[in-house]
Design a protein around this motif. Sequence first.
Motif, PDB file in Angstrom:
ATOM      1  N   ALA A  70       0.823  -1.217   0.000  1.00 40.36           N
ATOM      2  CA  ALA A  70       0.000   0.000   0.000  1.00 40.36           C
ATOM      3  C   ALA A  70       0.852   1.260   0.000  1.00 40.36           C
ATOM      4  O   ALA A  70       0.310   2.365  -0.137  1.00 40.36           O
ATOM      5  CB  ALA A  70      -0.923   0.002   1.221  1.00 40.36           C
ATOM      6  N   GLU A  71       2.159   1.127   0.133  1.00 33.26           N
ATOM      7  CA  GLU A  71       3.061   2.280   0.091  1.00 33.26           C
ATOM      8  C   GLU A  71       3.478   2.621  -1.336  1.00 33.26           C
ATOM      9  O   GLU A  71       4.154   3.617  -1.563  1.00 33.26           O
ATOM     10  CB  GLU A  71       4.316   1.999   0.930  1.00 33.26           C
ATOM     11  N   ILE A  72       3.065   1.786  -2.306  1.00 31.56           N
ATOM     12  CA  ILE A  72       3.538   1.927  -3.686  1.00 31.56           C
ATOM     13  C   ILE A  72       2.485   2.588  -4.566  1.00 31.56           C
ATOM     14  O   ILE A  72       1.310   2.233  -4.540  1.00 31.56           O
ATOM     15  CB  ILE A  72       3.919   0.550  -4.270  1.00 31.56           C
ATOM     16  N   VAL A  73       2.950   3.552  -5.371  1.00 31.80           N
ATOM     17  CA  VAL A  73       2.149   4.179  -6.424  1.00 31.80           C
ATOM     18  C   VAL A  73       2.869   3.913  -7.740  1.00 31.80           C
ATOM     19  O   VAL A  73       4.105   3.881  -7.778  1.00 31.80           O
ATOM     20  CB  VAL A  73       2.002   5.689  -6.196  1.00 31.80           C
ATOM     21  N   THR A 108      13.035  14.212  -5.751  1.00 28.54           N
ATOM     22  CA  THR A 108      11.942  13.631  -4.976  1.00 28.54           C
ATOM     23  C   THR A 108      12.508  12.784  -3.850  1.00 28.54           C
ATOM     24  O   THR A 108      13.608  12.222  -3.959  1.00 28.54           O
ATOM     25  CB  THR A 108      11.023  12.770  -5.875  1.00 28.54           C
ATOM     26  N   LYS A 109      11.751  12.695  -2.757  1.00 29.42           N
ATOM     27  CA  LYS A 109      12.153  11.881  -1.612  1.00 29.42           C
ATOM     28  C   LYS A 109      11.613  10.455  -1.709  1.00 29.42           C
ATOM     29  O   LYS A 109      11.891   9.621  -0.857  1.00 29.42           O
ATOM     30  CB  LYS A 109      11.664  12.530  -0.311  1.00 29.42           C
ATOM     31  N   LEU A 110      10.836  10.174  -2.749  1.00 24.88           N
ATOM     32  CA  LEU A 110      10.257   8.857  -2.908  1.00 24.88           C
ATOM     33  C   LEU A 110      11.324   7.831  -3.287  1.00 24.88           C
ATOM     34  O   LEU A 110      12.292   8.150  -3.990  1.00 24.88           O
ATOM     35  CB  LEU A 110       9.178   8.884  -4.000  1.00 24.88           C
ATOM     36  N   GLU A 111      11.129   6.603  -2.830  1.00 28.77           N
ATOM     37  CA  GLU A 111      11.990   5.507  -3.272  1.00 28.77           C
ATOM     38  C   GLU A 111      11.476   5.042  -4.636  1.00 28.77           C
ATOM     39  O   GLU A 111      10.335   4.594  -4.757  1.00 28.77           O
ATOM     40  CB  GLU A 111      11.934   4.352  -2.264  1.00 28.77           C
ATOM     41  N   LEU A 112      12.308   5.155  -5.659  1.00 25.02           N
ATOM     42  CA  LEU A 112      11.888   4.889  -7.025  1.00 25.02           C
ATOM     43  C   LEU A 112      12.248   3.463  -7.432  1.00 25.02           C
ATOM     44  O   LEU A 112      13.377   3.009  -7.233  1.00 25.02           O
ATOM     45  CB  LEU A 112      12.532   5.888  -7.988  1.00 25.02           C
ATOM     46  N   ILE A 113      11.271   2.770  -8.011  1.00 23.70           N
ATOM     47  CA  ILE A 113      11.480   1.421  -8.537  1.00 23.70           C
ATOM     48  C   ILE A 113      11.348   1.512 -10.054  1.00 23.70           C
ATOM     49  O   ILE A 113      10.243   1.678 -10.588  1.00 23.70           O
ATOM     50  CB  ILE A 113      10.443   0.431  -7.962  1.00 23.70           C
ATOM     51  N   ARG A 114      12.476   1.409 -10.747  1.00 21.33           N
ATOM     52  CA  ARG A 114      12.473   1.570 -12.198  1.00 21.33           C
ATOM     53  C   ARG A 114      12.247   0.224 -12.888  1.00 21.33           C
ATOM     54  O   ARG A 114      12.890  -0.764 -12.558  1.00 21.33           O
ATOM     55  CB  ARG A 114      13.799   2.170 -12.672  1.00 21.33           C
ATOM     56  N   VAL A 115      11.323   0.230 -13.852  1.00 24.68           N
ATOM     57  CA  VAL A 115      11.057  -0.985 -14.639  1.00 24.68           C
ATOM     58  C   VAL A 115      11.045  -0.607 -16.117  1.00 24.68           C
ATOM     59  O   VAL A 115      10.452   0.394 -16.509  1.00 24.68           O
ATOM     60  CB  VAL A 115       9.714  -1.645 -14.240  1.00 24.68           C
ATOM     61  N   GLY A 116      11.711  -1.431 -16.940  1.00 27.87           N
ATOM     62  CA  GLY A 116      11.803  -1.137 -18.366  1.00 27.87           C
ATOM     63  C   GLY A 116      10.734  -1.808 -19.197  1.00 27.87           C
ATOM     64  O   GLY A 116      10.349  -1.296 -20.246  1.00 27.87           O
ATOM     65  N   ASP A 117      10.256  -2.967 -18.736  1.00 25.97           N
ATOM     66  CA  ASP A 117       9.219  -3.681 -19.478  1.00 25.97           C
ATOM     67  C   ASP A 117       8.383  -4.523 -18.522  1.00 25.97           C
ATOM     68  O   ASP A 117       8.614  -4.534 -17.306  1.00 25.97           O
ATOM     69  CB  ASP A 117       9.831  -4.546 -20.577  1.00 25.97           C
ATOM     70  N   ILE A 118       7.417  -5.244 -19.077  1.00 28.30           N
ATOM     71  CA  ILE A 118       6.493  -6.032 -18.273  1.00 28.30           C
ATOM     72  C   ILE A 118       7.209  -7.153 -17.521  1.00 28.30           C
ATOM     73  O   ILE A 118       6.927  -7.405 -16.341  1.00 28.30           O
ATOM     74  CB  ILE A 118       5.368  -6.608 -19.165  1.00 28.30           C
ATOM     75  N   ARG A 119       8.157  -7.808 -18.156  1.00 29.57           N
ATOM     76  CA  ARG A 119       8.873  -8.898 -17.494  1.00 29.57           C
ATOM     77  C   ARG A 119       9.638  -8.396 -16.281  1.00 29.57           C
ATOM     78  O   ARG A 119       9.660  -9.050 -15.229  1.00 29.57           O
ATOM     79  CB  ARG A 119       9.826  -9.563 -18.493  1.00 29.57           C
ATOM     80  N   GLU A 120      10.274  -7.240 -16.419  1.00 26.32           N
ATOM     81  CA  GLU A 120      11.017  -6.667 -15.295  1.00 26.32           C
ATOM     82  C   GLU A 120      10.068  -6.265 -14.173  1.00 26.32           C
ATOM     83  O   GLU A 120      10.400  -6.385 -12.984  1.00 26.32           O
ATOM     84  CB  GLU A 120      11.835  -5.466 -15.767  1.00 26.32           C
ATOM     85  N   LEU A 121       8.879  -5.787 -14.522  1.00 22.06           N
ATOM     86  CA  LEU A 121       7.866  -5.432 -13.520  1.00 22.06           C
ATOM     87  C   LEU A 121       7.480  -6.655 -12.697  1.00 22.06           C
ATOM     88  O   LEU A 121       7.427  -6.606 -11.458  1.00 22.06           O
ATOM     89  CB  LEU A 121       6.639  -4.846 -14.216  1.00 22.06           C
ATOM     90  N   ILE A 122       7.195  -7.765 -13.374  1.00 21.96           N
ATOM     91  CA  ILE A 122       6.798  -8.998 -12.682  1.00 21.96           C
ATOM     92  C   ILE A 122       7.929  -9.515 -11.795  1.00 21.96           C
ATOM     93  O   ILE A 122       7.708  -9.964 -10.667  1.00 21.96           O
ATOM     94  CB  ILE A 122       6.380 -10.065 -13.715  1.00 21.96           C
ATOM     95  N   GLN A 123       9.152  -9.406 -12.292  1.00 20.19           N
ATOM     96  CA  GLN A 123      10.302  -9.915 -11.539  1.00 20.19           C
ATOM     97  C   GLN A 123      10.569  -9.084 -10.290  1.00 20.19           C
ATOM     98  O   GLN A 123      10.797  -9.633  -9.205  1.00 20.19           O
ATOM     99  CB  GLN A 123      11.544  -9.926 -12.438  1.00 20.19           C
ATOM    100  N   LYS A 124      10.541  -7.757 -10.408  1.00 18.44           N
ATOM    101  CA  LYS A 124      10.899  -6.890  -9.287  1.00 18.44           C
ATOM    102  C   LYS A 124       9.825  -6.828  -8.214  1.00 18.44           C
ATOM    103  O   LYS A 124      10.129  -6.741  -7.032  1.00 18.44           O
ATOM    104  CB  LYS A 124      11.206  -5.482  -9.799  1.00 18.44           C
ATOM    105  N   LEU A 125       8.566  -6.878  -8.602  1.00 18.81           N
ATOM    106  CA  LEU A 125       7.488  -6.707  -7.621  1.00 18.81           C
ATOM    107  C   LEU A 125       6.903  -8.030  -7.135  1.00 18.81           C
ATOM    108  O   LEU A 125       6.331  -8.077  -6.041  1.00 18.81           O
ATOM    109  CB  LEU A 125       6.377  -5.834  -8.184  1.00 18.81           C
ATOM    110  N   PHE A 152       2.560   8.348   0.552  1.00 21.28           N
ATOM    111  CA  PHE A 152       3.174   7.188  -0.100  1.00 21.28           C
ATOM    112  C   PHE A 152       4.694   7.347  -0.064  1.00 21.28           C
ATOM    113  O   PHE A 152       5.225   8.459  -0.074  1.00 21.28           O
ATOM    114  CB  PHE A 152       2.703   7.076  -1.555  1.00 21.28           C
ATOM    115  N   SER A 153       5.402   6.218  -0.033  1.00 29.17           N
ATOM    116  CA  SER A 153       6.862   6.274   0.088  1.00 29.17           C
ATOM    117  C   SER A 153       7.599   5.687  -1.109  1.00 29.17           C
ATOM    118  O   SER A 153       8.791   5.946  -1.291  1.00 29.17           O
ATOM    119  CB  SER A 153       7.317   5.528   1.353  1.00 29.17           C
ATOM    120  N   LYS A 154       6.910   4.876  -1.939  1.00 28.09           N
ATOM    121  CA  LYS A 154       7.561   4.241  -3.082  1.00 28.09           C
ATOM    122  C   LYS A 154       6.765   4.509  -4.354  1.00 28.09           C
ATOM    123  O   LYS A 154       5.542   4.666  -4.316  1.00 28.09           O
ATOM    124  CB  LYS A 154       7.688   2.735  -2.856  1.00 28.09           C
TER     125      LYS A 154
END
Length: 454
Positions: free
Chosen positions: A387-390, A433-450, A419-421
Motif C-alpha cells: 500500500a506504500e507503492i504508487v 523527490t524523496k520517494l523511493e523509485l522502482i524503475r522498470v523497463g518492461d512487463i517482465r522486469e515489472l513482474i520480476q521486481k514486484l 506514499f513512500s515508493k
Amino acid sequence: MAKTATLYRCSECEATGPKWSGRCWSCNAWGTIEEIAMGSGTPLGQSLARGALSRVIDLQSVSGKETVRFSTNINEFDRCLGGGIVPGSAVLLGGDPGVGKSTLALQIAQSLLASKVNILYVAGEESPAQIKMRAERLNDKDLLNLSILADTNLLNILATSAAQKPNLLIIDSIQTIYNPEANGVPGSVAQVSGAAAKLVELAKTHNIAMILIGHVTKEGYIAGPKMLEHMVDVVLYLEGERFQSLRLLRAVKNRFGGINEVGVFEMTGAGMSEVANPSKLFLDEQISSRSGAAFTAIMEGTRVVACEIQALLSKSTLAYPKRTSVGFDLNRLWLILAVLAKHGKLPVHEQDVYINVVGGLKISEPASDLPVALSMISSLLDTPVSAEIVSVGEIGLSGEIRPVSQFDRRASEVERLGFSKMVIPARQNPGKTKLELIRVGDIRELIQKLFGKK
C-alpha cells in the motif's frame, strides 16, 4: 433573378441530399428530413460591385486591455473558466439529465447575488414555483432576490434582457427557446442555432455574460448542431453517474484560458459541494495491502488526482472469457491483456477480468496503463502490492514501459499523501523527490521486481 433550387436537410444532424427520404442518410433518424429552398447564388462580379470597402487596421494599433473577470466564488467553477466569468462571454454548460446543471447554475447565481451582481434567470424548463423549491433546498436568503423570467419566446427574452441589462444572463435551457422567426419546433437544428446566434450577439453588443444550459445526446454530445459549440466562448461538460455523488466539470473549449481543466464536485442534499482535495475522495481512508489493488496519480487538467484501481481475475467457465471495465477504456484493457499474455507469459486468456476505478472516476490517460496491469497481475497471482507503492507508466505493444508527462507534479502529490515508493518507467527523468523509485523497463522486469517471478 437567381434561380431557386430545392434541397433536403436532416433536422437532427444537418446532412443534406437532393431527394426526400423517410430516413436520414447520415444519422439514420426517421421523419427528420425537411425541404429547404436554396438560391443558386450571385455571380462574383455582382457581389464585388455591391460590396463596400471596410476599414482594415494593424494589430499593433489595437489597445490591449487585460481581461477583467468577476469571480463566482465557486473555486472549482472558476478553475474551469480560467479564473472567473468574462463580461460579454457566452458559456455553454452541458450534461446528462439530472446530473446537476440547473443546481450548479442556481448556486452560481446564489454566490454572485451575495456579491451584489445583477442576474436574470430565464426558466424554460421549470416554473418559478419549482425554482423556488430548489432555492429553499439550497437554504440561502439571497436567492429570494433572483430575477426570474419564465418565458421561452426568444424575442421576449432579447427585449427583456436588453432592458434589464443584467451582469449575468442564465438560459435554462437553450433547447427550450423558441424563435418565431425560424422554422422548426423548439430543440430542432434551425431553432437552436438561430436562438443561440441571437443570444450570443446580445451578449457581445450589451457586454452581458451569459450561461447557456444545454442537453446532451445519448452519445454524450451537446444536443443540436455542432455549430453551437463554435458560437460560444467556453464549453463545459458536467459529468457524473446517476447513482454516484461525484460530479466532474470539464472545460473542452475556452477562449480565455486553458482547456481540459477539471472541477470536482460532490452532489449532496444541499446542492453541489466543492471537493478541494479530490484524492481523499478516491482513496480509501484505511489504505491497506490487498491483492488486485494498485494506486496511481493521474492528471485531470492541471491538477493531480491520486486514485485506486481494483482488478479481479477469476478462472472462466465460458468459451469466451468476460472482460468488464468501469471507469477505464475497454479497448485499452484488451491491449494491456494482450501484452501481459504475449510478453509477460501470463495465462490471462483463460480468466474473466473485471476492472474498477474506485469512486466513480473515469480514467483516459495512458499513464494509468501500468497500475491497471499491476492490479491484474496482483489479482492473478493472489499477491498484494504494498500500500506504500504508487505506479505510473504507459505500456507499449512490445511490452516496454514508457515515460509519462508532468512527473514532478505527480510525485509531489503522492509524497504529500504519505506514499513512500513509486514504480516508474526506466527512462523516466524523476527530478528531485524523496520517494523511493522502482524503475522498470518492461512487463517482465515489472513482474520480476514486484512479484519475484521470472
